[in-house]
Write an enzyme that holds these catalytic residues in place. Structure first.
Site, PDB file in Angstrom:
ATOM      1  N   GLY A 174      -8.730  -1.169  -0.661  1.00  0.00           N
ATOM      2  CA  GLY A 174      -9.600  -2.064   0.098  1.00  0.00           C
ATOM      3  C   GLY A 174      -9.446  -3.507  -0.283  1.00  0.00           C
ATOM      4  O   GLY A 174      -8.383  -3.944  -0.721  1.00  0.00           O
ATOM      5  N   LEU A 217      -6.714   4.400   5.405  1.00  0.00           N
ATOM      6  CA  LEU A 217      -6.439   3.098   4.778  1.00  0.00           C
ATOM      7  C   LEU A 217      -6.040   3.216   3.300  1.00  0.00           C
ATOM      8  O   LEU A 217      -6.760   3.809   2.504  1.00  0.00           O
ATOM      9  CB  LEU A 217      -7.672   2.201   4.900  1.00  0.00           C
ATOM     10  CG  LEU A 217      -7.496   0.760   4.386  1.00  0.00           C
ATOM     11  CD1 LEU A 217      -6.501   0.000   5.223  1.00  0.00           C
ATOM     12  CD2 LEU A 217      -8.832   0.053   4.320  1.00  0.00           C
ATOM     13  N   ASP A 218      -4.897   2.630   2.952  1.00  0.00           N
ATOM     14  CA  ASP A 218      -4.398   2.591   1.569  1.00  0.00           C
ATOM     15  C   ASP A 218      -4.163   3.985   0.974  1.00  0.00           C
ATOM     16  O   ASP A 218      -4.133   4.151  -0.245  1.00  0.00           O
ATOM     17  CB  ASP A 218      -5.352   1.783   0.662  1.00  0.00           C
ATOM     18  CG  ASP A 218      -5.444   0.329   1.085  1.00  0.00           C
ATOM     19  OD1 ASP A 218      -4.494  -0.161   1.697  1.00  0.00           O
ATOM     20  OD2 ASP A 218      -6.471  -0.308   0.798  1.00  0.00           O
ATOM     21  N   GLU A 219      -3.994   4.977   1.847  1.00  0.00           N
ATOM     22  CA  GLU A 219      -3.772   6.347   1.375  1.00  0.00           C
ATOM     23  C   GLU A 219      -2.385   6.861   1.766  1.00  0.00           C
ATOM     24  O   GLU A 219      -2.063   8.011   1.521  1.00  0.00           O
ATOM     25  CB  GLU A 219      -4.844   7.285   1.957  1.00  0.00           C
ATOM     26  CG  GLU A 219      -6.218   7.103   1.360  1.00  0.00           C
ATOM     27  CD  GLU A 219      -6.339   7.737  -0.020  1.00  0.00           C
ATOM     28  OE1 GLU A 219      -5.379   8.367  -0.499  1.00  0.00           O
ATOM     29  OE2 GLU A 219      -7.421   7.589  -0.627  1.00  0.00           O
TER      30      GLU A 219
END
Lengths: 293, 293, 293, 293
Positions: B210, B236-238
Site C-alpha cells: 500500500g 494489490l501488491d500481491e
C-alpha cells in the site's frame, strides 16, 4: 577454544547512555562532567531525533589515574541529569551482562553463541542454559555450563514459567536470550522483563510472522530471506527490531533449503544483537531501536 | 548515448520455454527436435518442481545454416509437445518486446530504463511513454519517444483506462511497465493483461504493502529496506514477485532518506525484472515465478 | 526532473571538521564554542584513532537567531584550535561544492550523476562537463550545462591539461570528478589538486588495477566484482578509497556481462563518494579515509 | 546435535559430470543413455564456454526400479563418451567424500564445519582431524573424531608432510580441508593432490595475499572485506577460487575487529565450497572454476 576475551579492570572503562529532550548545551554539559572525572572519551555517538525532539547519546569512557566506582560516576552525573531532565545510565564494563539462554531442538544459534563467548568475541556470561528438551544437555555440560530441562506442556506452562523466573533470579540473569526457543512466552512474563528478552525470528519481520516462516516465504516466492533479532513484547513478533540479516534466494530452493541458508543468518543477526545489547549500544524507543554500533 | 544493442537477424536465435508434468524422457525428446532443426543449445536451464510434479525448461538456441521461421520451429515442436502434454512457446529473439512505460512524477526508474535501452543493456522497444502528469514530456521527447498525457481523476478513471487500452493496441505493446505509476489499475484492466504488467513497489513485499512504504518501514524500525518488481494482478501488491533488491539501513535515516536510498534499489530491481521478462526468462506459476537468470 | 534540492540560507547551517592529537577536553572545548555561538548540534561524529593517537570530529550545526557569517564562526574557533593544535575548517552549507565533471565515452556515471543533481539527492553544482570526445555534448546541453571538448593525444596531453587547469579556474571548480574519464592524468596535475580529484575505478581495489579490470576479474575467476571511488594521487589506482560497492557474480558471466553489472556499482559508489565529499564527510589520512556517513 | 542427514541408498542417486568440446547433439546423446538406464533427471545444469569452445554438464539422477552399480552406469556412458571425446565421471551419492581436516589454533571454521556435518547440512565424512597444535584435541574427541598432532618446525616439515600423506592414505581421504591451517604446504605436496586440497584464505583474493590480510586491508583502507575458498596449487593463494563471501566495513574497525567480522565470512565461504565440492558441483578449468550451485 581456550581464548578468553579481555575484560577491563573494575572502575576503568564505562559506558554512559543519555536520553532527553533535545536542546542546546547537552554535549557541553556532559563532556564537562567527564572532564572533571578524568575520563577520556574513547567513542561518542549521538542521535538527534528531530521529529520526536529527542536527543540520545552513548559515550565509551576510560578513566585515567585511579579507578572509580560506577556509583561515583553515577553521582557525578546527577546535577547535569537533573538540569536537562535526562534519563541516563552508567555501566562499568568489567561487569558483564549475564545471559540465560533458552533453546529447544535446533542448536545452530546456541552452538554459534557458545563458540563466540568462549573465543571472546561476545562479551557476556552464560550462567545457565534452559531447554524444554534434553537435546543439548551434553553440549552444555561439555562447555561446563549448568543445563536445566524445563518441559512445557499446555497445562504446565504456568509452572514452567515460574521455574524460569526462579532460574533468572537464581542466576542473577539480566537478559534472557531465546536461541530458537519454540515456546511462546505468556504476556505476563514478557511484561515482567521489558527490554531484557531477545528473540531470533527466522524471517525479515514484519514479513512472515508466526509459524513456519520459511514455508511462508517459499509460498510467497520472495527473492530474499532473512532473520530478525528483536526484543520480546507481549505482542508476538512485533517487538522492537535490533538487527536483521538477509540473503538472496531463488525459486530452486525448497523450504528446507531456505531454512538451511537461514540458519546462518539467524546465528549472525542474533550474535550481533546480543553483542550490541551487552555493550549497551541499543536504545529502546517505542517500536524502534537506536543502535550505536 | 549512441551505443545500440545487437539484435540478432531474424530466424537465427530463439528461446524455447516448456512446462509440463515431470516424467522421464522430456530432455531427450526436446533435444532431439532441436538436433533435427540444426539448433545449437547456447544455454539450457531446467527446474523440476518435485512438490508440484512439474517440469520447466528454457533453452536459448542458435540456428546453424539458413534462417528458420519461428512458425516452423513451433511446428517442429508439436509432436513432442502433444506426447508430453506440454505448454510451450518459441520466440525469435530478433523480435523485441514492446514495452509501454507508465510513470507519474518520480523519474528515477524511467531515467534509468531509458538509459539502459539506449546504451543497449535492456533489449526492449519503448514505443511510447504514458503519464498522468506532464512532468516527463520533455525527457520523453528528447529521447524521441512519443509521450501521452492521460490524466486520471476519480470520475475519469474508466475513460483513462480506455485510453490506455487504446494506446496498448495502437503501439502493439505486449508489456506495460509501471515505472512508479501512482494510480491503482482497476481489477478489470489487471485481468485483461495477465503476466503482461510489471510494477515496481518500493518495499520488500509482502512487508509494507500500500501507500508510503518507506514511512511504514521507518515506523517499524526495520534494518533493511528493498524494492520488489512483480507482475500485477487484481490483488494489490500481491502479484508474483520477479525480483527484489535490498540494502541495510539504520535508525538515523528519515523516511525521506530511506526513499532516496530506495530509488537505487527500485531502478535496479525494475530493470532486472524487465530484462528477464524481455528475454523470456520468467515462468509464472501461481503466486510464484521461476526465473531462469 | 524539475525537483530541486533545498539549499539552506547563508549563515544558517554549517559543518565543522576538526583533526588533532587526541587528549582530554576536546569535545568540551569545541561544544563550548558552539554554545556561545548559539549553535545547535544536529549531528556530531567523532573518531579516535588510538593507534595513531589522533582525534577527528565532524559537527553539523544549525544557527539559531540571526544568520552568522562563516568567517565569524571560523574566528570563534581560533582560540580553541590554537590551544589544541587543531586542523579545522568550517563550511557554510549554502555554498555548494562546484564539481567539474570529466567523461570519455561511457555515460552511465554521468547520466546517473546529472539525474541525482537535478532531482536533488546530490547537493553539488556542475558548472561544466569536459570530455576528450564529443559523445555527450547533446546530453550536457539538454541539461543546460556548458560542454568542453578537450581532445587528448600523446603529444597534446600537456596542452590538454593546461586547458583543464584553465577550466577549473574559469568555473571556480573546487572538485574534479572523473566519471569514467579514460585518460591518465599527469603526476603534476594530480599533485596540484590533492583531495580534490575523485575517480571511479571499475574494480574492488587493490585488485585489478590498470586496464580492463573486468577482463582481469573474469580471467581470475572471482565470485564478486565491485567498483571503487577514490581520491586521485600521482600513484595510479592507489589513492585513498572513499567508497566501494560490490556484487556476487558467477562463472557464466563474460567480461562484457561483468561490465554491465559493474556499471550499476560504479554509478552508486561514485555518487555516494561525491555526496560525502560534498557534505564534508570525508577526512583524508594518508592512504586511508575516515567517512562520517 | 543429533540430527543426521539423509544419505541415499547405494545405487539410487548419482551425479554425472561431463566436459568436452562443444558441438551439437551432446545433451540428446547423454539424455538418451540416461533414459535407457531408467534414470530420472532431478537437476541438470550446463555451461557452454563459447570463448573456449567447451561444454560442461552436471546431472543429478535418480534411478527408478532396482538399484544400479555405479560401475554399470559408468560403462553405459562409454560409447557416447568416446563419440564426443568426453571427460566424464559418475558418482554414487551414497558414498560420501572423506575430508581430512587440518587446523592450527583458530577454531571458528572447524567448529562451524563440525556443527554442519553433525546437523546434516554438510554431506561429508570427517575421518580425522590433524593439527600442528594440541588446541583442538578435546573438541575433536568430544565429537568422536580421531585427532592427530603433527607438529611442524622448519627442519621437520618433510617428516610432517610424510605423516600427512600417511594419514590421507590411512583414512582413505579424498579431500584435504585447510580450516585455517597456518602452515604453507610444499609445492610437491600440492602437486600430488590437484583439486583435492581446499583452503580458506582470509581476504578477497587476489587482494591481500600472504600474511596478515586483515592488517593489509586496514592499511589500504578498503570498505569491504571478504574470504576466499580455493583449491590449493603450488602457487600460494593463486589457486582456482570456489567461493567468496564479503561484507561492508568502515574506518572505525581495527585489524582485530576486521578479523572478528571476517571469521563469519571465512566459515560460510569455506562451508559452501566444501559442500559444492562434496556434491560434485565444481569443475576445475585452469585458474577458474565452474560451480553448478
Amino acid at each position: 577454544m581456550s581464548v578468553h576475551p579481555i575484560t577491563p579492570e573494575p572502575g576503568r572503562e564505562f559506558v554512559l547512555t543519555v536520553s532527553c529532550a533535545d536542546r542546546r548545551g547537552i554535549v557541553h554539559a556532559v563532556s564537562g562532567v567527564m572532564l572533571e572525572q578524568s575520563m577520556t572519551i574513547l567513542d561518542s555517538q549521538q542521535f538527534a531525533d528531530t521529529t520526536a525532539g529527542e536527543f540520545h547519546l552513548r559515550m565509551h569512557l576510560v578513566r585515567e589515574g585511579i579507578a572509580l566506582a560506577v556509583e561515583e560516576l553515577d553521582a557525578a552525573m546527577r546535577g547535569v541529569a537533573a538540569a536537562f531532565a535526562m534519563t541516563y545510565a552508567v555501566h562499568d564494563l568489567s561487569r558483564r551482562r549475564r545471559v540465560l539462554v533458552l533453546v529447544s531442538q535446533q542448536g545452530h544459534c546456541l552452538n554459534d553463541l557458545l563458540f563466540r563467548v568462549e573465543s571472546g568475541s561476545l562479551p557476556v556470561e552464560v550462567p545457565a542454559i534452559v531447554s524444554n528438551h534434553e537435546t543439548f544437555r551434553d553440549l552444555a555440560e561439555w562447555h561446563g555450563i549448568p543445563f536445566h530441562h524445563v518441559p512445557v506442556a499446555l497445562d504446565t506452562k504456568p509452572a514452567a514459567e515460574a521455574e524460569l523466573r526462579r532460574l533468572v533470579d537464581h542466576y542473577r540473569a539480566d537478559t534472557i536470550a531465546l536461541a530458537r526457543y519454540m515456546q511462546i512466552l505468556s504476556s505476563g512474563l514478557c511484561a515482567e522483563f521489558p527490554g531484557r528478552i531477545i528473540n531470533i525470528h527466522h524471517s525479515l519481520l514484519p514479513s512472515f510472522k508466526g509459524a513456519k516462516p520459511y514455508t511462508q516465504a517459499h509460498d510467497r516466492g520472495v527473492k530474499v530471506i532473512g532473520a530478525t533479532a528483536h526484543y520480546v513484547t507481549a505482542d508476538l513478533d512485533e517487538g522492537p527490531i535490533i538487527e536483521q540479516d538477509f540473503r538472496r534466494v531463488d525459486h530452486r530452493m525448497s523450504p528446507a533449503e531456505l531454512a538451511s541458508v537461514g540458519q546462518e543468518l539467524e546465528a549472525m543477526a542474533f550474535a550481533r544483537a546480543l553483542r550490541w545489547h551487552a555493550e549497551h549500544r541499543v536504545v529502546l524507543r517505542g517500536r524502534r531501536t537506536i543502535v550505536f554500533d
